[in-house]
Design an enzyme around this catalytic site. Structure first.
Site, mmCIF file in Angstrom:
data_model
loop_
_atom_site.group_PDB
_atom_site.id
_atom_site.type_symbol
_atom_site.label_atom_id
_atom_site.label_comp_id
_atom_site.label_asym_id
_atom_site.label_seq_id
_atom_site.Cartn_x
_atom_site.Cartn_y
_atom_site.Cartn_z
ATOM 1 N N HIS A 25 8.130 8.443 4.145
ATOM 2 C CA HIS A 25 7.235 9.338 4.204
ATOM 3 C C HIS A 25 7.611 10.723 3.691
ATOM 4 C CE1 HIS A 25 4.326 6.140 6.986
ATOM 5 N NE2 HIS A 25 5.538 6.384 6.108
ATOM 6 N N ASP B 289 0.298 -1.276 -0.331
ATOM 7 C CA ASP B 289 -0.328 -0.061 -0.077
ATOM 8 C C ASP B 289 0.575 1.605 0.565
ATOM 9 O OD1 ASP B 289 0.718 -0.699 2.147
ATOM 10 O OD2 ASP B 289 -1.213 -0.065 3.731
ATOM 11 N N GLU C 29 -0.057 -2.253 5.165
ATOM 12 C CA GLU C 29 0.790 -1.931 5.803
ATOM 13 C C GLU C 29 0.100 -0.639 7.185
ATOM 14 O OE1 GLU C 29 4.437 -1.022 8.488
ATOM 15 O OE2 GLU C 29 3.118 -0.213 7.017
ATOM 16 N N GLU C 30 0.326 0.260 5.892
ATOM 17 C CA GLU C 30 0.232 1.816 7.125
ATOM 18 C C GLU C 30 -1.222 1.624 7.730
ATOM 19 O OE1 GLU C 30 2.318 4.162 6.609
ATOM 20 O OE2 GLU C 30 3.772 3.408 4.221
#
Length: 399
Positions: free
Chosen positions: A369, A80, A138-139
């Protein structure tokens, strides 16, 4: 036999993996929306002669069966992206405004696809089976996508004995691979605090209970938990990221919401920090005439590497890439990683794959990020070789 000849990544496979990564980078999808990504993965796996299965809505699992009987190990990648505006200026930048692969999951997926192709082309040297786990979300903390994959049975039929995963890591230069036994990343626990007071006109504060005023000492108490209630030999972080409250400049706020996160490595410290946060919320709010309500969510557990699997991978890194490639991690990351859920069930090792050009200082390279994050693609064949040969080595030593 443990000292078997490694399987190599040639230029053709490298070019394929790079092209896959660029395609994935240009078409990012948020957690549990990875429909196109999952379809792309399935198509590539079928081209390799594998039979992928869709699980947990947008997850994909496939099995590479070796020519010799043996046990089963798993390789996992997350798929993702993040709700971040891309600022790299790359020719293969995100085609979806406000969505970006800013955490390297495009690289992880491409690497695992490369490992799948390398393994499926060398079945004669595989002793057992290699399960390929392409995981969504996962996020999506605090739960993440791993629990749904586990509930769907990806660690069963055949039963997985050990699992490997990696993350592109901008703190490490290209060519280095970080690993350690024990904690590699922290438990990640989000919390929400509701401070309730009583509204009154700003000119008559004695008729009300100012929720904003309560937040001052409460915030100080929360930030002192680590320095005063956690041993200096342990590690923890408590951060309040948002504070929202109040309706008008001349009215006492009757409600304020605070949201934050606690990060810990040790289960006992995790318990202690939660108790301390709860005590501060209840005690300070009540002492100032208000009420405090805490919602504390146990999110990702710490990612803990198994000593046996870690040592196998240490040895393999030296054999494949030389002593200089092995980076012995001293300080685990305080970020959360839902690979931890797999490592709670089976022996596992999670590794950091250096992805920063050696000539670029770490402080100048965009971090995870970040809208400008772009890992050096020369790390991709290294990751493919590491995972594919890691699976082979583990199958040999597990018997």
């Amino acid at each position: 036999m443990v000292n078997m000849k490694p399987i190599e990544v040639d230029e053709t496979l490298t070019e394929l993996v790079v092209s896959w990564r660029r395609h994935l980078h240009a078409h990012p999808e948020l957690s549990y929306q990875e429909e196109e990504t999952a379809s792309f993965v399935e198509e590539r796996l079928r081209e390799m002669g594998l039979r992928p299965t869709r699980v947990a809505k947008t997850g994909v699992v496939a099995l590479v069966e070796g020519a010799r009987e043996g046990k089963t190990v798993a390789l996992r990648a997350d798929m993702d992206a993040l709700p971040i505006v891309e600022e790299t200026g790359l020719p293969f930048s995100s085609k979806r405004p406000g969505v970006m692969h800013a955490c390297g999951h495009d690289a992880h997926t491409a690497i695992l696809l490369g490992a799948a192709k390398l393994l499926s082309s060398n079945r004669e040297v595989i002793r057992g089976c290699v399960k390929l786990i392409f995981q969504p979300a996962e996020e999506a903390a605090p739960r993440g996508g791993a629990p749904s994959m586990i509930e769907a049975g990806v660690l069963d039929e055949p039963r997985v004995e050990a699992i490997l995963g990696l993350h592109v890591w901008p703190d490490l230069p290209l060519g280095e691979i970080g690993i350690k036994e024990g904690a590699m990343s922290a438990a990640s626990d989000p919390f929400r605090i509701e401070v309730l007071g009583k509204s009154a006109h700003a000119s008559t504060p004695h008729y009300g209970v100012d929720a904003i005023a309560i937040c001052g000492p409460l915030l100080s108490a929360l930030h002192s938990i680590v320095s005063r209630q956690v041993s200096p030999t342990d590690q923890a972080v408590v951060t309040v990221g948002t504070i929202q409250g109040g309706q008008r400049y001349n009215v006492l706020a009757d409600r304020v919401e605070m949201r934050g996160t606690a990060r810990t490595y040790d289960p006992a410290v995790r318990d202690r920090v939660e108790r301390a946060i709860r005590s501060a919320v209840e005690g300070i709010c009540s002492s100032m005439g208000g009420t405090g309500v805490l919602e504390y969510n146990r999110g990702y557990p710490p990612t803990v590497n198994d000593p046996f699997v870690t040592e196998v991978m240490r040895s393999l890194i030296r054999d494949l890439f030389g002593e200089e490639a092995l980076f012995e991690v001293r300080q685990p990351a305080l970020g959360g990683e839902d690979f931890a859920f797999y490592a709670e069930r089976v022996k596992g090792a999670f590794m950091w794959l250096g992805c920063r050009p050696k000539e670029v200082p770490v402080e100048e390279f965009p971090t995870l990020h970040n809208g400008r994050f772009n890992p050096d693609e020369r790390c991709l064949p290294i990751g493919v070789k590491l995972l594919a040969n890691g699976a082979l080595r583990l199958l040999e030593v597990l018997g």
